[in-house]
Design a protein around this motif. Structure first.
Motif, PDB file in Angstrom:
ATOM      1  N   UNK A  64       0.816  -1.216   0.245  1.00 43.34           N
ATOM      2  CA  UNK A  64      -0.150  -0.096  -0.057  1.00 43.34           C
ATOM      3  C   UNK A  64       0.773   1.285   0.030  1.00 43.34           C
ATOM      4  N   UNK A  65       1.835   1.221   0.507  1.00 43.71           N
ATOM      5  CA  UNK A  65       2.753   2.556   0.809  1.00 43.71           C
ATOM      6  C   UNK A  65       3.466   2.719  -0.510  1.00 43.71           C
ATOM      7  N   UNK A  66       3.587   1.663  -1.490  1.00 41.81           N
ATOM      8  CA  UNK A  66       3.979   1.995  -2.851  1.00 41.81           C
ATOM      9  C   UNK A  66       3.056   3.014  -3.859  1.00 41.81           C
ATOM     10  N   UNK A  67       1.646   2.821  -3.260  1.00 46.24           N
ATOM     11  CA  UNK A  67       0.780   3.698  -4.021  1.00 46.24           C
ATOM     12  C   UNK A  67       0.537   5.124  -3.449  1.00 46.24           C
ATOM     13  N   UNK A 100      -3.318   8.451   4.065  1.00 51.05           N
ATOM     14  CA  UNK A 100      -3.340   7.203   3.606  1.00 51.05           C
ATOM     15  C   UNK A 100      -2.038   6.616   3.989  1.00 51.05           C
ATOM     16  N   UNK A 101      -0.940   7.127   4.247  1.00 52.32           N
ATOM     17  CA  UNK A 101       0.269   6.632   4.714  1.00 52.32           C
ATOM     18  C   UNK A 101       0.022   5.928   5.989  1.00 52.32           C
ATOM     19  N   UNK A 102      -0.742   6.847   6.907  1.00 51.73           N
ATOM     20  CA  UNK A 102      -1.008   6.404   8.040  1.00 51.73           C
ATOM     21  C   UNK A 102      -1.618   5.122   8.441  1.00 51.73           C
ATOM     22  N   UNK A 103      -2.487   5.001   7.326  1.00 48.76           N
ATOM     23  CA  UNK A 103      -3.273   3.587   7.274  1.00 48.76           C
ATOM     24  C   UNK A 103      -2.447   2.370   6.936  1.00 48.76           C
ATOM     25  N   UNK A 104      -1.614   2.660   5.946  1.00 48.25           N
ATOM     26  CA  UNK A 104      -0.902   1.558   5.526  1.00 48.25           C
ATOM     27  C   UNK A 104       0.260   1.307   6.377  1.00 48.25           C
ATOM     28  N   UNK A 105       0.741   2.423   7.191  1.00 50.23           N
ATOM     29  CA  UNK A 105       1.632   2.129   8.504  1.00 50.23           C
ATOM     30  C   UNK A 105       1.033   1.473   9.388  1.00 50.23           C
ATOM     31  N   UNK A 106      -0.300   1.832   9.586  1.00 52.23           N
ATOM     32  CA  UNK A 106      -1.052   0.867  10.680  1.00 52.23           C
ATOM     33  C   UNK A 106      -0.892  -0.503  10.354  1.00 52.23           C
ATOM     34  N   UNK A 148      13.149   5.400  -3.828  1.00 49.30           N
ATOM     35  CA  UNK A 148      12.451   5.048  -2.851  1.00 49.30           C
ATOM     36  C   UNK A 148      11.235   3.789  -2.951  1.00 49.30           C
ATOM     37  N   UNK A 149      10.862   4.006  -4.375  1.00 53.24           N
ATOM     38  CA  UNK A 149       9.645   3.061  -4.815  1.00 53.24           C
ATOM     39  C   UNK A 149      10.469   1.794  -5.211  1.00 53.24           C
ATOM     40  N   UNK A 150      11.567   1.675  -5.517  1.00 53.75           N
ATOM     41  CA  UNK A 150      12.330   0.466  -5.741  1.00 53.75           C
ATOM     42  C   UNK A 150      12.606   0.042  -4.597  1.00 53.75           C
ATOM     43  N   UNK A 151      13.166   0.562  -3.738  1.00 57.92           N
ATOM     44  CA  UNK A 151      13.609   0.118  -2.189  1.00 57.92           C
ATOM     45  C   UNK A 151      12.367  -0.495  -1.604  1.00 57.92           C
ATOM     46  N   UNK A 152      11.385   0.589  -1.550  1.00 56.86           N
ATOM     47  CA  UNK A 152      10.197  -0.102  -0.686  1.00 56.86           C
ATOM     48  C   UNK A 152       9.577  -1.471  -1.403  1.00 56.86           C
ATOM     49  N   UNK A 153       9.833  -1.616  -2.762  1.00 57.75           N
ATOM     50  CA  UNK A 153       9.112  -2.985  -3.178  1.00 57.75           C
ATOM     51  C   UNK A 153       9.971  -4.174  -3.019  1.00 57.75           C
ATOM     52  N   UNK A 154      11.553  -3.952  -2.656  1.00 54.93           N
ATOM     53  CA  UNK A 154      12.390  -4.800  -2.039  1.00 54.93           C
ATOM     54  C   UNK A 154      11.656  -5.182  -0.676  1.00 54.93           C
ATOM     55  N   UNK A 155      11.347  -4.222  -0.048  1.00 51.06           N
ATOM     56  CA  UNK A 155      10.782  -4.398   1.264  1.00 51.06           C
ATOM     57  C   UNK A 155       9.554  -5.384   1.397  1.00 51.06           C
ATOM     58  N   UNK A 156       8.430  -5.111   0.503  1.00 47.01           N
ATOM     59  CA  UNK A 156       7.249  -5.794   0.179  1.00 47.01           C
ATOM     60  C   UNK A 156       8.020  -7.296  -0.157  1.00 47.01           C
TER      61      UNK A 156
END
Length: 453
Positions: A338-341, A347-353, A419-427
């Motif tokens: 969800x953070x990727x989008x 919205x970031x708060x909901x994804x972070x939750x 950042x998006x590449x890095x967070x895709x790796x995290x997912x």
């Protein structure tokens, strides 16, 4: 005496270094004792979440404005490598320590002053060299404490309470995340008004927490006689040389636990380390506002996660560790996708939750499983090896951030692609962690002690 039936005590109450049977002498520990044993989970996590991301983020923006992610990634990567090296060594030394204070307290007495010094060295850093020195001191002090403190759980906590103890540990860690990120974020958000005083005030909060944890642990551990280390034909040097040795094939349960933890921690550290800079560059908030947003985000999410930490530990005792570990991995993966989008703070708060709740569930169940499989004859060394999963995952996460974010942003002439590449790796790491959890033991009962050599 909380733990251990000692065979062959002499008149002075010390074991004659012969036969020692480590078993629990009580069925349950009172809650105040469990909380005191968990006090360093609060203090150490408070240090980490004061420095990262608020203090570290501010300093790298000031010291390396053209490449803050690179400086942050490479420096924290080097510190994680230091943690990988020192953890098992400290464990071996502690297991073999003979002192009037026992095998654990001397390391707390050494680690706490180093961590407090590191807080102020980092806060006052006026150059990249001093900043790197402060970060390295912080990880050195952290790893003088971490394997030794964690060894108290399998040594002192009865097996039937380890899920509860892990839940309390997670509760205090999440509380520390809330306090650390809220206080540091609010204070660093006022840096334009307060200047250097904001930095000094921010790092003073965890310094007080470390001193309080040292006092509580001292009072708790000193009340209980400690058995002398079992006899060994090895010299200390020989023991240190095999600090990192583990029979991985002979211990499949621990091997899968290690893989599961390392993958989850890689994704978790990726998200946390670079989140402040992500909010500035991708969400578009200025630093002061981003710091305050991080503080509010941590306060709201931390309060919600606090409600699930202890119940997660209790459920781990009742249902088993594996189902909750898998649930935590799945929730963290969904939240990261969800953070990727998202591009709005709400919205970031909901994804972070979702990520936070999944992490709270995972940490409680994962640590309870580790407490089940630790052999008491080499507790601290074993936990030093186990901590390589966290430190190694963190090292990979920080190296990836240093390598990818700024170069990809520069190559694509954007502020978001890296950042998006890095967070895709995290997912992906969370998904692989879920897959590896399928191979963990099913039962909640303590597993047979793993083989060590």
């Amino acid at each position: 005496m909380i733990c251990s039936i000692l065979i062959g005590f002499n008149r002075n109450g010390r074991s004659p270094r012969s036969k020692i049977d480590y078993t629990c002498a009580v069925k349950r520990l009172p809650w105040p004792t469990l909380l005191a044993l968990s006090s360093f989970s609060f203090a150490v996590t408070l240090v980490t979440n004061t420095l990262d991301p608020a203090v570290f983020g501010h300093l790298v923006l000031r010291l390396a404005p053209e490449a803050p992610n690179t400086l942050l990634g490479y420096t924290t990567f080097a510190a994680s490598v230091l943690a990988i090296i020192t953890g098992p060594i400290v464990g071996v030394l502690s297991d073999r320590t003979h002192s009037r204070l026992g095998p654990r307290l001397p390391f707390f007495l050494a680690g706490v002053p180093i961590m407090i010094a590191a807080l102020y060295v980092t806060a006052l850093a006026s150059s990249i060299l001093v900043f790197v020195l402060g970060v390295m001191l912080y990880r050195l002090g952290d790893n003088l404490i971490l394997p030794v403190w964690q060894a108290l759980y399998p040594e002192l906590v009865p097996a039937r309470q380890r899920g509860l103890a892990a839940g309390l540990k997670s509760f205090l860690e999440i509380l520390a995340v809330l306090v650390g990120r809220f206080s540091a974020g609010e204070l660093m958000g006022r840096f334009p008004e307060l200047g250097q005083s904001a930095l000094l005030a921010a790092v003073s909060v965890p310094a007080i927490g470390l001193l309080a944890a040292l006092w509580l642990t001292w009072r708790t551990v000193r009340r209980h006689p400690w058995p002398a280390p079992p006899p060994s034909e090895e010299s200390t040097w020989q023991a240190l040389r095999r600090s990192f040795h583990m029979d991985w094939r002979g211990n499949p349960g621990f091997t899968w636990w290690f893989i599961n933890r390392a993958l989850f921690w890689t994704g978790f550290v990726i998200l946390g380390t670079f989140l402040l800079l992500f909010i500035i560059d991708v969400i578009g908030l200025p630093e002061a506002e981003a710091q305050r947003f991080m503080a509010r985000l941590s306060a709201i999410l931390g309060g919600a996660i606090l409600l699930i930490a202890v119940p997660s530990g209790r459920l781990a005792d009742r249902w088993g560790r594996k189902p909750l570990v898998m649930l935590g991995c799945a929730l963290a993966a969904i939240g990261t996708v969800a953070v990727l989008f998202v591009r709005e703070p709400d919205s970031l708060m909901w994804a972070g939750g979702l990520i936070g709740i999944g992490s709270g569930v995972f940490i409680s169940a994962n640590f309870a499983m580790l407490s089940d499989i630790v052999p008491v004859e080499a507790t601290a060394r074993f936990l030093g090896i186990a901590n390589i999963a966290s430190a190694g995952g963190g090292a990979v996460a920080r190296l990836l951030g240093g390598l990818l974010v700024d170069p990809i942003n520069a190559a694509t002439a954007t502020r978001s692609a890296g950042y998006l590449m890095l967070y895709a790796i995290a997912a992906l790491c969370f998904l692989l962690s879920w897959w590896s959890a399928r191979h963990l033991p099913v039962t909640a009962d303590p597993a047979p002690p793993p083989k060590i050599r």
